[in-house]
Design an enzyme around this catalytic site. Structure first.
Site, PDB file in Angstrom:
ATOM      1  N   LYS A  70       0.839  -1.207   0.000  1.00  0.00           N
ATOM      2  CA  LYS A  70       0.000   0.000   0.000  1.00  0.00           C
ATOM      3  C   LYS A  70       0.866   1.246   0.000  1.00  0.00           C
ATOM      4  O   LYS A  70       2.064   1.226   0.342  1.00  0.00           O
ATOM      5  CB  LYS A  70      -0.925   0.002   1.226  1.00  0.00           C
ATOM      6  CG  LYS A  70      -0.220  -0.111   2.593  1.00  0.00           C
ATOM      7  CD  LYS A  70       0.284   1.181   3.152  1.00  0.00           C
ATOM      8  CE  LYS A  70       0.993   0.996   4.490  1.00  0.00           C
ATOM      9  NZ  LYS A  70       1.660   2.252   4.952  1.00  0.00           N
ATOM     10  N   ALA A 116      10.715  -3.045   5.398  1.00  0.00           N
ATOM     11  CA  ALA A 116      10.894  -1.828   6.205  1.00  0.00           C
ATOM     12  C   ALA A 116      10.851  -0.597   5.322  1.00  0.00           C
ATOM     13  O   ALA A 116      11.613   0.349   5.499  1.00  0.00           O
ATOM     14  CB  ALA A 116      12.212  -1.885   6.986  1.00  0.00           C
ATOM     15  N   ASP A 140      -1.826  -2.251   9.982  1.00  0.00           N
ATOM     16  CA  ASP A 140      -1.956  -2.290   8.532  1.00  0.00           C
ATOM     17  C   ASP A 140      -2.501  -3.613   8.001  1.00  0.00           C
ATOM     18  O   ASP A 140      -2.821  -3.712   6.817  1.00  0.00           O
ATOM     19  CB  ASP A 140      -0.593  -2.039   7.870  1.00  0.00           C
ATOM     20  CG  ASP A 140      -0.146  -0.585   7.987  1.00  0.00           C
ATOM     21  OD1 ASP A 140      -0.997   0.274   8.310  1.00  0.00           O
ATOM     22  OD2 ASP A 140       1.038  -0.310   7.753  1.00  0.00           O
TER      23      ASP A 140
END
Length: 316
Positions: free
Chosen positions: A16, A110, A150
C-alpha cells in the site's frame, strides 16, 4: 476425525501507499492516533500455505522473490508476522495439521508499504482456507487487527480511510486507476523510530499535535474520480519530515522526481520508499526509465487493487 489429504493454498496480498497520513500525539499505550487514506497498489506479496503432518508452523522464503534476500534480515521464527498470523489462526480453529508457509517477497522490507502486513493477511486467508475454518470477513478482520494496524487493510484492499491506529477502516469508493512509481531504498527505516523522531521534532518546536479525526474530503473525491491532477496538491504525510531527518538522502529522491515529470512525490508511510504520482501509465514508465538512466531502481504500479485473495487451492 480422519486426516484430510495434504493441500496447498496460495494467496496474494498487496502493498500500500498512504495517500494521506495525519498523525496525532503519542498515546499512553505508546501508539499514535492517525487519520490515513490507504491505497492498495499492484505490488504483491504471495504466501503459499501447505499442510504438514507435524504440528506447528514453519516458514521459508521463495527463490521467486524479487528482493535480494541475501541482503535482508527477514526473521523465520515467531518474529515473522506471517508465522504469528498462522499461529493465531491455529488458536481459534480446530487445526487438523501443521503448516509450512513459503513467502514470495516483492514489497520493500521496512519500506513503509506494509509488506509484512500483507504477508500476515495472506497467511490468515491461506490458513483459513487450508483448514476450512469458515471464518467470516469480519472475523478475519478482527484477527488481522490483533496482528498490526496495517493488516486489516491488506485483507480489504482497494482504498480506505483508517482511523484509530489505522485499523478502524471505512472503505472508500475508488475504482478508477491511478498510476504511481515506487522508488525503494537500499536501506530500511524502523517505524517506531520514525514515530519517535516525529515526537522529538514536535517537542523541540513546542507543537501540540491535535487528535486527527477525519481526512481531507477532496482526497476521497479525487480518488473516486481518478483525478491525478486534483490529488497532486492533497498528498500529505506527517511522518515524511521525520523520515527525511533520519535519512537525509530522501531529499534528493523527492526533489529529483518533482523535477522530472512526477505530478507529486511523497514518502510512503514511515518510509523510506518514495511514491510518485504520475499522469498515466506512459508517464509512469517514463519516470521509471529516467531513474534507470541514473542507476536507480524504480517500479511502475497502479491502484486501487483488490485485497488478499486466493489464487490457487491444490490437493497434493
Amino acid at each position: 476425525m480422519s486426516t484430510p489429504r495434504p493441500r496447498s493454498v496460495k494467496v496474494k496480498a498487496p502493498g500500500k501507499v498512504n495517500v494521506s497520513l495525519r498523525v496525532g500525539p503519542a498515546r499512553p499505550d505508546g501508539y499514535h492516533s492517525v487519520a490515513s487514506v490507504y491505497l492498495a497498489v499492484s505490488l504483491f506479496e504471495e504466501v503459499t500455505a501447505t499442510s504438514t503432518p507435524e504440528p506447528g508452523v514453519t516458514v521459508s522464503l521463495s527463490p521467486d522473490s524479487t528482493l535480494d534476500l541475501d541482503e535482508l534480515d527477514i526473521p523465520l521464527d515467531e518474529r515473522n508476522l506471517a508465522v504469528r498470523a498462522a499461529r493465531l489462526m491455529a488458536e481459534v480453529t480446530e487445526r487438523p495439521t501443521g503448516v509450512h508457509l513459503e513467502i514470495t517477497k516483492r514489497v520493500p522490507v521496512a519500506g513503509g508499504m506494509g509488506g509484512g502486513s500483507a504477508d500476515a493477511a495472506a497467511a490468515l486467508l491461506a490458513c483459513d482456507a487450508l483448514w476450512d475454518s469458515g471464518l467470516s470477513k469480519e472475523e478475519l478482520a478482527h484477527l488481522a487487527a490483533e496482528l498490526g494496524a496495517d493488516v486489516p487493510f491488506a485483507l480489504l484492499g482497494g482504498a480506505a480511510v483508517g482511523l484509530g491506529v489505522g485499523d478502524q477502516l471505512s472503505p472508500a469508493l475508488a475504482t478508477t486507476r491511478l498510476d504511481w512509481v515506487l522508488v525503494p531504498a537500499e536501506y530500511g527505516l524502523s517505524t517506531p523510530r520514525v514515530f519517535a523522531e516525529l515526537d522529538r521534532l514536535r517537542a523541540a518546536e513546542g507543537f501540540d499535535a491535535p487528535e486527527p479525526t477525519d481526512v481531507e474530503p477532496g482526497i476521497l473525491t479525487a480518488l473516486r474520480s481518478g483525478d491525478a491532477g486534483g490529488l497532486r496538491h492533497l498528498l500529505v504525510n506527517d511522518l515524511q519530515r521525520a523520515a527525511v531527518e533520519l535519512a537525509p538522502q530522501l531529499r534528493d529522491t523527492l526533489g529529483w522526481a518533482d523535477s522530472h515529470g512526477a505530478l507529486a512525490s511523497i514518502v510512503s508511510g514511515s518510509g523510506p520508499t518514495v511514491a510518485l504520482l504520475a499522469v498515466d501509465a506512459a508517464a509512469a514508465q517514463d519516470l521509471v526509465d529516467s531513474f534507470a538512466r541514473q542507476g536507480v531502481e524504480a517500479l511502475a504500479v497502479h491502484g486501487p487493487v483488490a485485497g488478499a485473495r486466493i489464487v490457487s487451492d491444490t490437493v497434493l
